[in-house]
Design a protein around this motif. Structure first.
Motif, PDB file in Angstrom:
ATOM      1  N   LYS A  25      25.213  41.593  46.866  1.00 37.59           N
ATOM      2  CA  LYS A  25      25.074  40.164  47.177  1.00 37.59           C
ATOM      3  C   LYS A  25      26.245  39.371  46.597  1.00 37.59           C
ATOM      4  O   LYS A  25      26.789  38.478  47.251  1.00 37.59           O
ATOM      5  N   ALA A  26      26.618  39.715  45.360  1.00 38.39           N
ATOM      6  CA  ALA A  26      27.714  39.000  44.706  1.00 38.39           C
ATOM      7  C   ALA A  26      29.033  39.239  45.430  1.00 38.39           C
ATOM      8  O   ALA A  26      29.834  38.308  45.633  1.00 38.39           O
ATOM      9  N   LEU A  27      29.284  40.467  45.839  1.00 38.82           N
ATOM     10  CA  LEU A  27      30.514  40.795  46.573  1.00 38.82           C
ATOM     11  C   LEU A  27      30.549  40.098  47.925  1.00 38.82           C
ATOM     12  O   LEU A  27      31.611  39.625  48.374  1.00 38.82           O
ATOM     13  N   THR A  28      29.402  40.017  48.573  1.00 36.77           N
ATOM     14  CA  THR A  28      29.321  39.336  49.867  1.00 36.77           C
ATOM     15  C   THR A  28      29.617  37.851  49.700  1.00 36.77           C
ATOM     16  O   THR A  28      30.397  37.267  50.458  1.00 36.77           O
ATOM     17  N   GLU A  29      29.004  37.246  48.679  1.00 34.92           N
ATOM     18  CA  GLU A  29      29.219  35.821  48.411  1.00 34.92           C
ATOM     19  C   GLU A  29      30.669  35.542  48.035  1.00 34.92           C
ATOM     20  O   GLU A  29      31.237  34.506  48.388  1.00 34.92           O
ATOM     21  N   ALA A  30      31.284  36.503  47.324  1.00 39.90           N
ATOM     22  CA  ALA A  30      32.675  36.334  46.887  1.00 39.90           C
ATOM     23  C   ALA A  30      33.665  36.815  47.937  1.00 39.90           C
ATOM     24  O   ALA A  30      34.877  36.826  47.698  1.00 39.90           O
ATOM     25  N   GLU A  31      33.156  37.223  49.091  1.00 42.63           N
ATOM     26  CA  GLU A  31      33.986  37.706  50.203  1.00 42.63           C
ATOM     27  C   GLU A  31      34.898  38.848  49.766  1.00 42.63           C
ATOM     28  O   GLU A  31      36.087  38.904  50.134  1.00 42.63           O
ATOM     29  N   GLY A  32      34.341  39.732  48.965  1.00 37.21           N
ATOM     30  CA  GLY A  32      35.065  40.937  48.578  1.00 37.21           C
ATOM     31  C   GLY A  32      35.973  40.785  47.369  1.00 37.21           C
ATOM     32  O   GLY A  32      36.599  41.755  46.933  1.00 37.21           O
ATOM     33  N   ASP A  33      36.050  39.585  46.802  1.00 34.77           N
ATOM     34  CA  ASP A  33      36.883  39.347  45.621  1.00 34.77           C
ATOM     35  C   ASP A  33      36.151  39.886  44.388  1.00 34.77           C
ATOM     36  O   ASP A  33      35.157  39.303  43.952  1.00 34.77           O
ATOM     37  N   MET A  34      36.655  40.974  43.816  1.00 39.46           N
ATOM     38  CA  MET A  34      35.969  41.651  42.718  1.00 39.46           C
ATOM     39  C   MET A  34      35.828  40.751  41.486  1.00 39.46           C
ATOM     40  O   MET A  34      34.758  40.687  40.866  1.00 39.46           O
ATOM     41  N   ALA A  35      36.895  40.074  41.122  1.00 40.29           N
ATOM     42  CA  ALA A  35      36.868  39.209  39.933  1.00 40.29           C
ATOM     43  C   ALA A  35      35.865  38.073  40.110  1.00 40.29           C
ATOM     44  O   ALA A  35      35.101  37.745  39.185  1.00 40.29           O
ATOM     45  N   LYS A  36      35.851  37.474  41.299  1.00 44.91           N
ATOM     46  CA  LYS A  36      34.925  36.374  41.565  1.00 44.91           C
ATOM     47  C   LYS A  36      33.481  36.878  41.568  1.00 44.91           C
ATOM     48  O   LYS A  36      32.575  36.210  41.053  1.00 44.91           O
ATOM     49  N   ALA A  37      33.282  38.072  42.141  1.00 41.63           N
ATOM     50  CA  ALA A  37      31.940  38.663  42.187  1.00 41.63           C
ATOM     51  C   ALA A  37      31.422  38.938  40.779  1.00 41.63           C
ATOM     52  O   ALA A  37      30.244  38.708  40.472  1.00 41.63           O
ATOM     53  N   GLU A  38      32.328  39.419  39.924  1.00 41.64           N
ATOM     54  CA  GLU A  38      31.941  39.694  38.539  1.00 41.64           C
ATOM     55  C   GLU A  38      31.551  38.395  37.833  1.00 41.64           C
ATOM     56  O   GLU A  38      30.563  38.354  37.090  1.00 41.64           O
ATOM     57  N   GLU A  39      32.305  37.334  38.096  1.00 37.13           N
ATOM     58  CA  GLU A  39      32.005  36.037  37.491  1.00 37.13           C
ATOM     59  C   GLU A  39      30.648  35.518  37.978  1.00 37.13           C
ATOM     60  O   GLU A  39      29.850  34.990  37.199  1.00 37.13           O
ATOM     61  N   LEU A  40      30.389  35.680  39.281  1.00 38.91           N
ATOM     62  CA  LEU A  40      29.109  35.256  39.847  1.00 38.91           C
ATOM     63  C   LEU A  40      27.942  35.985  39.183  1.00 38.91           C
ATOM     64  O   LEU A  40      26.899  35.399  38.882  1.00 38.91           O
ATOM     65  N   LEU A  41      28.146  37.266  38.946  1.00 40.86           N
ATOM     66  CA  LEU A  41      27.095  38.059  38.301  1.00 40.86           C
ATOM     67  C   LEU A  41      26.886  37.644  36.852  1.00 40.86           C
ATOM     68  O   LEU A  41      25.750  37.606  36.370  1.00 40.86           O
ATOM     69  N   ARG A  42      27.969  37.333  36.168  1.00 45.60           N
ATOM     70  CA  ARG A  42      27.853  36.883  34.779  1.00 45.60           C
ATOM     71  C   ARG A  42      26.985  35.623  34.706  1.00 45.60           C
ATOM     72  O   ARG A  42      26.126  35.488  33.842  1.00 45.60           O
ATOM     73  N   VAL A  43      27.243  34.704  35.655  1.00 42.61           N
ATOM     74  CA  VAL A  43      26.464  33.464  35.702  1.00 42.61           C
ATOM     75  C   VAL A  43      24.994  33.783  35.996  1.00 42.61           C
ATOM     76  O   VAL A  43      24.080  33.275  35.355  1.00 42.61           O
ATOM     77  N   LYS A  44      24.802  34.659  36.969  1.00 43.87           N
ATOM     78  CA  LYS A  44      23.430  35.006  37.352  1.00 43.87           C
ATOM     79  C   LYS A  44      22.706  35.738  36.234  1.00 43.87           C
ATOM     80  O   LYS A  44      21.529  35.504  35.964  1.00 43.87           O
TER      81      LYS A  44
END
Length: 297
Positions: A25-44
């Protein structure tokens, strides 16, 4: 939009230890951007940690650390037995015991402020704890600790990860280790009968008085029965008066005297002792959810 591959999900999971679906879900929301996906997960995960922080922690481990005449023991709690086998949780618990021994914090709050980093979290022990709550998905807490330091030697014993004992002594190390094992098995509440807490004595006296009253014996005999029960109780719960587990023909005090050893103090921790565990009523929980859904419809 970049295609989300299984290898990308696996890479993000390895970095964050988050559930596979959450990573996707995080990768999809971040459109494949690994760093952004990791940040999204940290927040979640941080939000997840906040929700978990209110849940009861009645499981956990006891860990200890001894270096010369300085030793420490700590109880670290979590929600389920499953987490007690998690490497990150165990690393946190072991680190906490070492920090207590080395820095002598005044209380749990002071312990949490000590410098420590683990699994990408830090720079304090408390920040690591909060980070692991989000990462693992369970509440965890430092419940209590004991530090011993001074002229006395320290013996420690862990029975599995649920029972821990620290013994302060002078004399023979083997005898002190035996005492630590004895304490874990027999769970005395004090060194001598004179040191048994008054509230425990009164509780025992009350039970004995009720039994004596039921016996129908004359008052003077009933009084003697009560005192006899109390004295028996004091011997049963005081370390020096207990029969030694390895040789019930002698008391712990007699064993120590024969070994030329003195014990000045002991501390016993049993995981979850005194913590009221939550008992889930799943039928009621499902019914409440159904009622809530119907009310919202």
């Amino acid at each position: 939009m970049a295609a989300i591959t299984a290898s990308m999900v696996a890479e993000l999971r390895a970095k964050t230890d988050a559930p596979m679906m959450e990573c996707k879900k995080a990768l999809t929301e971040a459109e494949g951007d690994m760093a952004k996906a990791e940040e999204l997960l940290r927040v979640k995960l941080g939000t997840k940690a906040g929700k978990a922080a209110s849940r009861v922690t009645a499981e956990g481990v006891v860990t200890s650390f001894v270096n010369g005449t300085t030793g420490a023991m700590i109880e670290v709690n979590c929600e389920t037995d499953f987490v007690t086998k998690n490497d990150s949780f165990l690393a946190l618990a072991n680190a906490a015991a070492k920090l207590v021994a080395e820095h002598n914090p005044a209380d749990i709050a002071a312990l949490g402020e000590l410098p420590y980093s683990q699994d990408g979290f830090g720079p304090t022990l408390e920040e690591v704890r909060k980070g692991l709550i989000g990462k693992i998905g369970e509440n965890m807490s430092f419940r209590r600790f004991k530090r011993a330091a001074g002229a006395a030697k320290i013996a420690n014993y862990l029975h599995g990860a649920r029972i821990g004992v620290l013994v302060e002594y002078e004399g023979d190390e083997t005898a002190a280790k035996d005492v630590a094992m004895h304490v874990a098995a027999m769970k005395p509440v004090s060194l001598t009968g004179a040191e048994v807490p008054a509230e425990l004595i009164e509780k025992e006296r009350s039970v004995a008085a009720a039994k004596a009253a039921e016996s129908g014996k004359p008052a003077d005999i009933a009084t003697k029965m009560v005192e006899g029960s109390v004295q028996k109780y004091l011997k049963e719960v005081s370390l020096f008066n207990q029969s030694f587990v390895k040789n019930d023909k002698q008391t712990v005090e007699q064993m120590l005297k024969a070994a030329g050893t003195t014990v000045s103090a002991f501390t016993l921790y049993v995981v979850g002792e005194g913590i009221e565990k939550k008992v889930d009523d799943f039928a009621a929980e499902v019914a409440a959810q159904v009622a809530a859904a119907q009310g919202a419809a």
